[in-house]
Design an enzyme around this catalytic site. Structure first.
Site, mmCIF file in Angstrom:
data_model
loop_
_atom_site.group_PDB
_atom_site.id
_atom_site.type_symbol
_atom_site.label_atom_id
_atom_site.label_comp_id
_atom_site.label_asym_id
_atom_site.label_seq_id
_atom_site.Cartn_x
_atom_site.Cartn_y
_atom_site.Cartn_z
ATOM 1 N N HIS A 1 3.905 -10.337 3.698
ATOM 2 C CA HIS A 1 2.899 -11.225 4.305
ATOM 3 C C HIS A 1 2.114 -12.015 3.265
ATOM 4 O O HIS A 1 1.298 -12.865 3.607
ATOM 5 C CB HIS A 1 1.965 -10.457 5.250
ATOM 6 C CG HIS A 1 0.959 -9.555 4.616
ATOM 7 N ND1 HIS A 1 -0.365 -9.896 4.525
ATOM 8 C CD2 HIS A 1 1.061 -8.338 4.054
ATOM 9 C CE1 HIS A 1 -1.036 -8.911 3.947
ATOM 10 N NE2 HIS A 1 -0.187 -7.947 3.648
ATOM 11 N N SER B 1 4.844 -7.390 -1.021
ATOM 12 C CA SER B 1 4.543 -7.382 0.403
ATOM 13 C C SER B 1 4.876 -8.739 1.009
ATOM 14 O O SER B 1 4.445 -9.772 0.486
ATOM 15 C CB SER B 1 3.055 -7.078 0.551
ATOM 16 O OG SER B 1 2.743 -6.855 1.886
ATOM 17 N N CYS C 1 -10.129 -5.178 0.989
ATOM 18 C CA CYS C 1 -9.583 -3.857 0.702
ATOM 19 C C CYS C 1 -9.923 -3.374 -0.695
ATOM 20 O O CYS C 1 -9.510 -2.300 -1.103
ATOM 21 C CB CYS C 1 -8.081 -3.834 0.934
ATOM 22 S SG CYS C 1 -7.239 -5.255 0.287
ATOM 23 N N THR D 1 0.844 -1.200 0.000
ATOM 24 C CA THR D 1 0.000 0.000 0.000
ATOM 25 C C THR D 1 0.880 1.251 0.000
ATOM 26 O O THR D 1 0.682 2.178 -0.798
ATOM 27 C CB THR D 1 -0.925 0.004 1.248
ATOM 28 O OG1 THR D 1 -1.748 -1.157 1.182
ATOM 29 C CG2 THR D 1 -1.795 1.241 1.306
ATOM 30 N N THR E 1 13.439 4.846 11.347
ATOM 31 C CA THR E 1 14.199 3.672 11.783
ATOM 32 C C THR E 1 13.587 2.404 11.172
ATOM 33 O O THR E 1 12.375 2.224 11.180
ATOM 34 C CB THR E 1 14.202 3.597 13.324
ATOM 35 O OG1 THR E 1 14.708 4.848 13.790
ATOM 36 C CG2 THR E 1 15.067 2.471 13.830
ATOM 37 N N GLN F 1 0.582 -9.969 -5.578
ATOM 38 C CA GLN F 1 0.017 -11.328 -5.597
ATOM 39 C C GLN F 1 0.847 -12.286 -6.440
ATOM 40 O O GLN F 1 0.714 -13.499 -6.307
ATOM 41 C CB GLN F 1 -1.437 -11.310 -6.089
ATOM 42 C CG GLN F 1 -2.389 -10.576 -5.177
ATOM 43 C CD GLN F 1 -2.672 -11.316 -3.862
ATOM 44 O OE1 GLN F 1 -2.395 -12.502 -3.708
ATOM 45 N NE2 GLN F 1 -3.220 -10.597 -2.895
ATOM 46 N N ASN G 1 -5.752 -9.852 -7.249
ATOM 47 C CA ASN G 1 -5.908 -10.439 -5.914
ATOM 48 C C ASN G 1 -7.234 -11.179 -5.746
ATOM 49 O O ASN G 1 -7.352 -12.054 -4.900
ATOM 50 C CB ASN G 1 -5.771 -9.366 -4.834
ATOM 51 C CG ASN G 1 -6.506 -8.089 -5.155
ATOM 52 O OD1 ASN G 1 -6.507 -7.640 -6.284
ATOM 53 N ND2 ASN G 1 -7.148 -7.504 -4.167
HETATM 54 N N1 PMP Z 1 -1.877 -4.852 -3.841
HETATM 55 C C1 PMP Z 1 -2.503 -6.031 -3.905
HETATM 56 C C2 PMP Z 1 -2.771 -6.648 -5.252
HETATM 57 C C3 PMP Z 1 -2.889 -6.694 -2.736
HETATM 58 O O1 PMP Z 1 -3.521 -7.868 -2.814
HETATM 59 C C4 PMP Z 1 -2.623 -6.087 -1.487
HETATM 60 C C5 PMP Z 1 -3.039 -6.742 -0.197
HETATM 61 N N2 PMP Z 1 -4.364 -7.174 -0.167
HETATM 62 C C6 PMP Z 1 -1.965 -4.850 -1.473
HETATM 63 C C7 PMP Z 1 -1.621 -4.270 -2.670
HETATM 64 C C8 PMP Z 1 -1.657 -4.157 -0.190
HETATM 65 O O2 PMP Z 1 -0.599 -4.803 0.460
HETATM 66 P P1 PMP Z 1 -0.182 -4.460 1.950
HETATM 67 O O3 PMP Z 1 -1.058 -5.280 2.817
HETATM 68 O O4 PMP Z 1 1.232 -4.888 2.025
HETATM 69 O O5 PMP Z 1 -0.309 -3.012 2.147
#
Ligand code: PMP
Length: 380
Positions: free
Chosen positions: A196, A194, A316, A70, A229, A175, A147
Site C-alpha cells: 500500500h 508493503s 504509528c 509490520t 490461505t 518507504q 517514514n
Molecule cells: N515500516 C515503515 C517505515 C512504515 O512507514 C510502515 C507503515 N507506516 C510500516 C513499516 C508498516 O507497514 P504496514 O502498514 O504494511 O504494516
C-alpha cells in the site's frame, strides 16, 4: 482534496482495483486444492513471486508474502530472538518504525543498542564499526528511508559491515520501495516492504530473506514458513501495482525540485519554519517541518478545510505520550513536536499542487493568526 500524506498510504494504481476484482471473482479457489482451477490460481501466485523476486535480484524461495511490513519486521526479530541462545543484543536506529522498536524491546529486552545519528536524523556509519567491534550483536536493523523525515539512511554501508562479520542485517525498506529505484537489496540478510506504499492494496507485502524465517506454523503455505490461505487478490494485484511503479520510477529523478520549491515558498511565507533533515539525502516526496506557532492539529484542520490532506507525522510512530521517535531523536522539545507537520506526495501530485500547498499554508497561517487575535480580544 489534494492528498499530501502518501507516506501513510497511497491510492490504488490505475489498474490495481480491476486486477483485484478480477482475481477476487475468477481466482477464488483455494490455491492449495488439488484440481485444475486451483492449480491455475497457484500458478498465478508463483508467477507474482517469480516476477517480484527477479526484479529484486532474489531467488523465488527467498520471497514470502505477508500481510505487510509490520508482520515482516516482527517475524525477523521473533526469529532471531528465539533462535539466538547467547546474550547477544540487537542494534537499531532510534527512529525505526514502531514495529521494529517494539519487537526489539520484546525480544531483546535490556540488550538493545542504538545506531548513532546526527541532528539531521542520518545514521553515522563511521561510528558503527566501533559499536560492532565492542559489543556482542546478532541483529542490526536499519530502515532504508525514514517514514517521517524522508531521510535516506546508509543501509548499504551498514549491510556490508554486517555481512563481513556474519551479523544478520535487516532493512525495513517500506518507504524506499515505491519511491526509489531498486538498489542492491541482496546486500541485506532480510528486508521488508508493503504494497500500500506503492499504490497496491492494503494488507499485503513481503519479507525477503536469505535464511528461512519461520513465521506461522500449520498449513504449509509459503514454503511452510507462513501457513495460512494466501491473500490471492492482494498478491495478484500487488504485481499490477509493481508493474505500474516501474514506469513511474523513470520520472522520479527531478520531482524533488517541486518539493524544494515548496520549502522555499513556505519559508518565505512563514520565515521561522524549521525544515528537518534538509541537509541530509532525502526522499524526493517528503518534507517534515516545525511551524512557529499553533498546534499541528489546528494546522491539519485548516489545511483540510482549504482542500489539502497533510499529516502531523506518522501515526504509528508516536509513543505513548504522543511524541514521535523522530522528534526525540532529532532533538525536538515536546513543544516543538506539537508543531510538527509532514507532507508527502506521490506520482499523482503536480508542480501546481506543491505551489498551491505553499499558498494554503500561508492562508492557514493568516487565518490562525486572525482567530488567535480575535480570541485574545474576547478573553480581555
Ligand atoms: N515500516 C515503515 C517505515 C512504515 O512507514 C510502515 C507503515 N507506516 C510500516 C513499516 C508498516 O507497514 P504496514 O502498514 O504494511 O504494516
Amino acid at each position: 482534496m489534494v492528498f499530501f500524506d502518501n507516506n501513510a498510504t497511497t491510492p490504488l494504481g490505475k489498474n490495481v482495483l480491476d486486477a483485484y476484482k478480477v482475481a477476487l471473482k475468477q481466482n477464488w479457489q483455494n490455491p492449495s486444492s488439488p484440481y485444475r482451477e486451483s492449480a491455475h490460481t497457484r500458478a498465478l501466485l508463483e508467477k507474482v513471486r517469480f516476477e517480484i523476486a527477479t526484479s529484486l535480484g532474489l531467488r523465488k524461495n527467498e520471497l514470502i508474502f505477508t500481510s505487510g511490513a509490520t508482520e515482516s519486521n516482527n517475524a525477523v526479530f521473533a526469529h532471531l530472538g528465539k533462535s539466538i541462545k547467547s546474550k547477544s543484543g540487537c542494534l537499531i536506529s532510534p527512529f525505526e518504525h514502531s514495529s521494529v522498536i517494539e519487537s526489539a524491546k520484546y525480544w531483546f529486552d535490556g540488550r538493545i543498542h542504538f545506531l548513532p545519528a546526527n541532528e539531521e536524523g542520518f545514521v553515522d556509519s563511521d561510528r558503527v564499526l566501533d559499536i560492532l567491534n565492542s559489543n556482542d550483536i546478532c541483529l542490526v536493523s536499519l530502515m532504508a528511508a525514514n517514514n517521517e523525515s524522508g531521510v535516506l539512511q546508509p543501509w548499504q554501508d551498514i549491510a556490508r559491515m554486517c555481512s563481513s562479520r556474519g551479523i544478520h542485517f535487516h532493512c525495513d525498506a517500506t518507504q524506499w520501495i515505491g519511491k526509489k529505484t531498486i538498489d542492491d537489496f541482496s546486500l541485506c540478510s532480510s528486508f521488508s516492504a508493503s504494497a500500500h506504499k506503492f499504490s497496491g492494496p492494503k494488507g499485503v507485502g513481503w519479507l525477503a530473506s536469505k535464511q528461512p524465517i519461520q513465521m506461522q506454523r500449520g498449513g504449509g503455505q509459503e514454503g511452510s514458513l507462513r501457513g495460512g490461505t494466501e491473500n490471492v487478490p492482494g498478491i495478484i494485484s500487488l504485481l499490477t501495482a509493481w508493474e505500474e511503479l516501474k514506469s513511474n520510477l523513470n520520472i522520479y529523478r527531478d520531482l524533488h525540485l517541486w518539493r524544494d520549491q515548496f520549502e522555499r515558498d513556505l519559508m518565505n511565507a512563514i520565515p521561522q519554519v524549521n525544515i528537518l533533515g534538509k541537509k541530509a539525502p532525502r526522499l524526493w516526496n517528503t518534507s517534515l517541518f516545525v511551524l512557529p506557532d499553533y498546534n499541528n492539529l489546528s494546522w491539519v484542520g485548516k489545511l483540510d478545510k482549504i482542500g489539502f490532506s497533510v499529516s502531523t507525522g506518522s501515526a504509528c510512530s508516536t509513543d505513548k505520550n504522543g511524541y514521535s521517535s523522530i522528534s526525540s531523536s532529532m532533538g525536538l522539545s515536546e513543544n516543538e513536536s506539537r508543531r510538527l507537520i509532514r507532507v508527502s506526495s506521490y506520482f499523482e501530485q503536480t508542480e501546481e499542487d506543491w505551489c498551491n500547498l505553499a499558498s494554503a499554508f500561508a492562508q492557514a497561517y493568516q487565518e490562525l493568526n486572525l482567530e488567535s487575535s480575535e480570541s485574545s480580544v474576547i478573553s480581555i
